[in-house]
Design a protein around this motif. Structure first.
Motif, PDB file in Angstrom:
ATOM      1  N   PRO A  22       0.967  -1.277   0.001  1.00 57.12           N
ATOM      2  CA  PRO A  22      -0.038  -0.059  -0.012  1.00 57.12           C
ATOM      3  C   PRO A  22       0.971   1.203  -0.082  1.00 57.12           C
ATOM      4  O   PRO A  22       1.777   1.554   0.869  1.00 57.12           O
ATOM      5  N   ALA A  24      -0.435   4.677  -0.934  1.00 56.55           N
ATOM      6  CA  ALA A  24      -1.383   5.612  -1.331  1.00 56.55           C
ATOM      7  C   ALA A  24      -1.896   6.667  -0.536  1.00 56.55           C
ATOM      8  O   ALA A  24      -2.569   7.375  -0.496  1.00 56.55           O
ATOM      9  N   GLY A  27       1.107  10.616   3.507  1.00 56.52           N
ATOM     10  CA  GLY A  27       2.372  11.115   4.217  1.00 56.52           C
ATOM     11  C   GLY A  27       2.434  12.408   5.054  1.00 56.52           C
ATOM     12  O   GLY A  27       3.331  13.305   4.945  1.00 56.52           O
ATOM     13  N   THR A  28       1.417  12.464   5.836  1.00 55.41           N
ATOM     14  CA  THR A  28       0.946  13.598   6.431  1.00 55.41           C
ATOM     15  C   THR A  28       2.218  14.117   7.505  1.00 55.41           C
ATOM     16  O   THR A  28       2.657  15.264   7.433  1.00 55.41           O
ATOM     17  N   ARG A  29       3.102  13.097   8.094  1.00 55.60           N
ATOM     18  CA  ARG A  29       4.026  13.346   8.868  1.00 55.60           C
ATOM     19  C   ARG A  29       5.254  13.708   8.315  1.00 55.60           C
ATOM     20  O   ARG A  29       5.793  14.304   9.047  1.00 55.60           O
ATOM     21  N   GLU A  40       6.991   6.870  -0.012  1.00 54.54           N
ATOM     22  CA  GLU A  40       7.719   5.611  -0.357  1.00 54.54           C
ATOM     23  C   GLU A  40       8.755   5.609  -1.334  1.00 54.54           C
ATOM     24  O   GLU A  40       9.636   5.116  -1.622  1.00 54.54           O
ATOM     25  N   GLN A 116      -5.645   3.572  -5.519  1.00 52.80           N
ATOM     26  CA  GLN A 116      -6.894   3.966  -4.608  1.00 52.80           C
ATOM     27  C   GLN A 116      -7.216   5.504  -4.786  1.00 52.80           C
ATOM     28  O   GLN A 116      -6.607   6.238  -4.504  1.00 52.80           O
ATOM     29  N   GLY A 121      -7.918   4.416   4.108  1.00 52.04           N
ATOM     30  CA  GLY A 121      -7.262   3.651   4.990  1.00 52.04           C
ATOM     31  C   GLY A 121      -6.641   2.424   4.539  1.00 52.04           C
ATOM     32  O   GLY A 121      -6.588   2.105   3.335  1.00 52.04           O
TER      33      GLY A 121
HETATM   34  P1  UTP Z   1       0.667   5.137   7.342  1.00 52.68           P
HETATM   35  O1  UTP Z   1      -0.600   5.637   8.039  1.00 52.68           O
HETATM   36  O2  UTP Z   1       2.040   5.052   7.667  1.00 52.68           O
HETATM   37  O3  UTP Z   1       0.835   6.211   5.928  1.00 52.68           O
HETATM   38  O4  UTP Z   1       0.096   3.737   6.340  1.00 52.68           O
HETATM   39  P2  UTP Z   1       0.223   7.763   5.797  1.00 52.68           P
HETATM   40  O5  UTP Z   1      -1.347   7.427   5.889  1.00 52.68           O
HETATM   41  O6  UTP Z   1       0.926   8.013   4.220  1.00 52.68           O
HETATM   42  O7  UTP Z   1       0.855   8.455   6.699  1.00 52.68           O
HETATM   43  P3  UTP Z   1       0.527   9.668   7.549  1.00 52.68           P
HETATM   44  O8  UTP Z   1      -0.365   8.932   8.540  1.00 52.68           O
HETATM   45  O9  UTP Z   1      -0.553  10.588   6.755  1.00 52.68           O
HETATM   46  O10 UTP Z   1       1.859  10.411   8.150  1.00 52.68           O
HETATM   47  C1  UTP Z   1       0.905   2.881   6.165  1.00 52.68           C
HETATM   48  C2  UTP Z   1       1.341   2.402   4.597  1.00 52.68           C
HETATM   49  O11 UTP Z   1      -0.294   2.334   3.962  1.00 52.68           O
HETATM   50  C3  UTP Z   1      -0.566   3.298   2.941  1.00 52.68           C
HETATM   51  C4  UTP Z   1       0.704   4.332   3.089  1.00 52.68           C
HETATM   52  O12 UTP Z   1       1.077   4.748   1.827  1.00 52.68           O
HETATM   53  C5  UTP Z   1       1.752   3.733   4.015  1.00 52.68           C
HETATM   54  O13 UTP Z   1       2.660   3.083   2.967  1.00 52.68           O
HETATM   55  N1  UTP Z   1      -1.852   3.508   3.133  1.00 52.68           N
HETATM   56  C6  UTP Z   1      -2.210   4.396   4.034  1.00 52.68           C
HETATM   57  C7  UTP Z   1      -2.513   3.666   1.678  1.00 52.68           C
HETATM   58  O14 UTP Z   1      -2.135   3.090   0.801  1.00 52.68           O
HETATM   59  N2  UTP Z   1      -3.959   4.144   1.611  1.00 52.68           N
HETATM   60  C8  UTP Z   1      -4.489   4.607   2.727  1.00 52.68           C
HETATM   61  O15 UTP Z   1      -5.498   5.211   2.714  1.00 52.68           O
HETATM   62  C9  UTP Z   1      -3.524   4.928   4.180  1.00 52.68           C
END
Ligand code: UTP
Length: 322
Positions: A22, A24, A27-29, A40, A116, A121
């Motif tokens: 996954p 998509a 990457g808020t942080r 990624e 996606q 999520g």
């Molecule tokens: P994370 O929660 O670590 O990634 O999800 P995020 O949502 O990009 O990070 P923040 O919280 O906003 O900083 C773990 C993995 O799941 C993917 C992310 O790309 C990451 O590789 N993911 C997360 C999805 O593919 N789709 C989503 O809706 C959420």
């Protein structure tokens, strides 16, 4: 630093064909960097986390990387496409080693993309990848590209556990209790089976509990070997924490239905590439281990830390650093 690869003599290959990655998320942080650069693709020394995952998936015997991307994250797929123009220029200039590096991601495994449309999520991201599976695939792996689980090779052990107990197998790390509140934490029972001392049966999971309320100090890390039944569970769950479809909620539902779920307690550690603090540590570890950068980085860190210690001693008036 622990060697990145587990003892290859112990490795057996997983029977999974497809690894879902996954990629998509928002990457808020990591904003503002992730406004245009997918999380990624951020490099640990010179290699993006998702390329390391592709290598890990191929080493585990998978042949297809189902990459879930968002509409604006096209660069993730671009990383797995050949760049003949770049390669040609590098080779003309005698830079063959770099040209080989550029090609590595395109050769390691076949990438199958799926989009996606909205970040609903991790559970939703896994569900949209179902269409990429063949009809005869009864299990699928999920590997999170922002989790480096070291030493590499835990999927092989997880496959052995699925071969013995069936169902789904997850990966756990044993952490100090005060650190568990940023993880999914397992409620577990011992598994009294000879040859499986590193395995526990999962009774439930709690997402990010307060340390005092955590059912154990075994925390989930981003490696999953899931029975295909997970897709029906994902279709049935409502939105969970943060308004997102959570993979852990689907796993909980499977457990409630009597589906066997076990964890392999991994003897190692993980780097969390999903936040700047964890990412910096990974860069330091991998930088120290890189022959071309390690010695210089070590000297720099030692001098830099000694400088800090001297300044701190001066500031506290002890004169220790003088
Ligand atoms: P994370 O929660 O670590 O990634 O999800 P995020 O949502 O990009 O990070 P923040 O919280 O906003 O900083 C773990 C993995 O799941 C993917 C992310 O790309 C990451 O590789 N993911 C997360 C999805 O593919 N789709 C989503 O809706 C959420």
């Amino acid at each position: 630093m622990i060697s990145p690869d587990a003892d290859p003599s112990k490795a057996t290959r997983t029977s999974v064909r497809t690894v879902i990655v996954p990629a998509a998320g928002m990457g808020t942080r990591f904003l503002p960097a992730t406004k245009t650069v997918p999380k990624e693709l951020l490099p640990v020394v010179d290699t993006p986390g998702i390329e390391m995952i592709a290598e890990e998936a191929a080493a585990a015997g998978a042949t297809r990387l189902a990459v879930v991307t968002a509409p604006h994250k096209e660069g993730v797929l671009g990383h797995f496409r050949p760049r003949p123009d770049l390669e040609e220029t590098l080779r003309e200039r005698g830079k063959d080693a770099i040209a080989d590096k550029v090609n590595r991601a395109c050769e390691v495994i076949t990438v199958a993309p799926v989009v996606q449309e909205r970040p609903l999520g991790l559970g939703h991201a896994v569900l949209v990848a179902e269409e990429l599976l063949d009809a005869d695939e009864d299990a699928v792996a999920v590997m999170l590209p922002d989790d480096l689980v070291l030493p590499r090779g835990v999927m092989d052990r997880m496959a052995e556990v699925r071969a013995r107990f069936g169902g789904s197998v997850l990966c756990a790390l044993e952490l100090p209790r005060e650190e568990v509140s940023s993880y999914g934490v397992f409620d577990i029972a011992d598994c009294a089976e000879e040859g499986f001392a590193d395995v526990k049966r999962v009774r439930g999971m709690v997402e990010k509990p307060e340390p005092a309320e955590a059912p154990s100090n075994f925390a989930a890390v981003g490696r999953y070997l899931l029975d295909r039944a997970v897709f029906d569970a994902l279709r049935a769950i409502p939105r969970g924490k943060g308004g997102e479809y959570q993979l852990t909620d689907a796993i909980e539902a499977l457990i409630e239905d009597g589906h066997p779920v076990h964890v392999v307690v991994h003897d190692g550690f993980r780097h969390d590439l999903g936040n700047p603090g964890g990412f910096i540590r990974a860069c330091v570890d991998f930088g120290l281990a890189a022959p071309e950068y390690g010695p210089g980085l070590r000297r720099y860190l030692q001098a830099r830390l000694a400088e800090d210690d001297t300044a701190a001693a001066r500031d506290d008036g002890s004169g220790r650093g003088a």
